[in-house]
Design a protein around this motif. Sequence first.
Motif, short mmCIF file in Angstrom:
data_model
loop_
_atom_site.label_atom_id
_atom_site.label_comp_id
_atom_site.label_asym_id
_atom_site.label_seq_id
_atom_site.Cartn_x
_atom_site.Cartn_y
_atom_site.Cartn_z
N SER A 427 0.86 -1.12 -0.01
CA SER A 427 -0.05 -0.01 0.11
C SER A 427 1.10 1.28 -0.22
N THR A 428 2.25 1.09 0.47
CA THR A 428 3.04 2.24 0.33
C THR A 428 3.40 2.79 -1.07
N LEU A 429 2.87 1.97 -2.12
CA LEU A 429 3.17 2.25 -3.66
C LEU A 429 1.70 3.18 -4.12
N MET A 430 0.56 3.24 -3.03
CA MET A 430 -0.55 3.88 -3.62
C MET A 430 -0.52 5.56 -3.25
N VAL A 431 -0.38 6.24 -4.28
CA VAL A 431 -0.36 7.62 -3.92
C VAL A 431 -1.62 8.02 -3.11
N ASN A 432 -2.77 7.55 -3.21
CA ASN A 432 -3.82 7.87 -2.50
C ASN A 432 -4.22 7.04 -1.36
N ASN A 433 -3.09 6.15 -1.11
CA ASN A 433 -3.26 5.17 -0.28
C ASN A 433 -4.41 4.12 0.00
N ILE A 434 -4.81 3.98 -1.28
CA ILE A 434 -5.96 3.11 -1.49
C ILE A 434 -5.75 2.32 -2.80
N ASN A 435 -5.77 2.93 -3.98
CA ASN A 435 -5.71 2.15 -5.01
C ASN A 435 -5.06 2.67 -6.38
N HIS A 436 -4.46 3.71 -6.27
CA HIS A 436 -3.66 4.37 -7.15
C HIS A 436 -2.11 4.35 -7.27
N PRO A 437 -1.49 3.36 -8.25
CA PRO A 437 -0.21 3.20 -7.77
C PRO A 437 0.85 4.39 -8.22
#
Length: 456
Positions: A427-437
């Motif tokens: 999840s630390t690869l998600m810029v929105n902390n949810i689902n956008h890599p």
Amino acid sequence: MQKIQWIKNISRFLLVCASVLACVGSSMCAENGTETESETESVAKMELLGDWKVRVEYAGKTADFDISPAYLTMVTDEKLNALPIFNPNGPDWRKAMPFPGVNAQECAVRYAYLPGSASIKSAKTGEAGCIVFEEGKDYQIYDAWGNVGRLEGGRIAENMPVFVSYQYGKMRIDAVVLTADGTMKVVEGESHVSTPTIPEVKSDEKLIATVWISGRIEKLTEKNLFPLSKVRAYTPMFLAKDAVAKTYGKLVRGERVRILAWGDSVTACGYLPDEDRWQCQFVSRLQKQFPNAEIELIHEGWGGMGSQTYWQAAVGTPKNYQEHVLGVQADLVVLEFVNDAWMNPEMVEKYYAPILKDFQERGIEWILCTPHYVRADWMGLESENGVDDDPRPYTLGLREFGRKHGVAVADAAFYYGQLYRQGIPYSTLMVNNINHPNREGMKLFADALMKLFEEK
């Protein structure tokens, strides 16, 4: 925000498909290259000795480390030009607006805001006539996500500037390192609200584990400990030279090739620079491998939507399937739809078989991308550790569809499932902390795609 609907199916799937997973397990291991030799290399053993104390055993050595909690950031008199109305029925991440400090791309980071730390005023602290507003009367805060909004009938008017003070905690990844002299140490990472990275390790040192401070948490748990382990190798079920032979031949001969990237917001990806998008990274690497080919890349992404939305879009609209997918006359279509993850294997067959027929009739070749991992609770996961196997029915459905119909599958989900072995909470690869890599998350799609084009 993408409208991932597959949560409705996940519980049913987990109950009824355990036997299916067991049956296909051996074939999936062969395709995805699970270790054929035992993991004999040393793997760090990590044990919690207290809320913030960790014992690490590695290669016959033991060391105890005190880990610092998330550092709190104090914000004082931050000006907000206006507060929207608080919507209690809105999605958790957007019931109003995030405090700026806990904002990540398009929404707030869960559990970053420190509950009870906020005050909202009409002017800066100490200025004459400053009104201190009251929570529950003038405004409302959704603590879990750090959302704040004004209340109807309160003293905060529409378009009225306010000054907010609050505290929040950032994430961090600390590295456990074996030094050149054989001792262990912890290298503290740099804090970031949503996308912390592993700190740089010196060339004569070895990273053996990480500790993820996943925001403003009260204590460490096993979920925060990431000992490094052997990354499983990935072997596609079909290579490009077999599954997309016509496109592959054109690339080899140095001819013109048109590639259509078709997907949702992860393909549209308006939140990253163009060169960071998965399809751009893929085509850039493909061009280097086939320098004489003339590769044309066409982008077709629709945020928040799925493949069936294209089917349903009327002729003449910007996202109509006949015009904007079939009408492009691509040599190769690469599909990415995390928003199709509401589908189970039967639905994948039902909805993707007509697409395959359309493509085959027009001489279009197809590569399916399995989806990236998203927020753990959306996937039915308890932790970001030990997540080699994607539990989503859709991912299983794509693999089965590819196997049945001879369609190439770029298994990005497999690559995401290996991140924990590298000490990386996915999840630390998600810029929105949810689902956008982010760029690194997008790179995993390109890695999976390029694996199909390996020369063997």
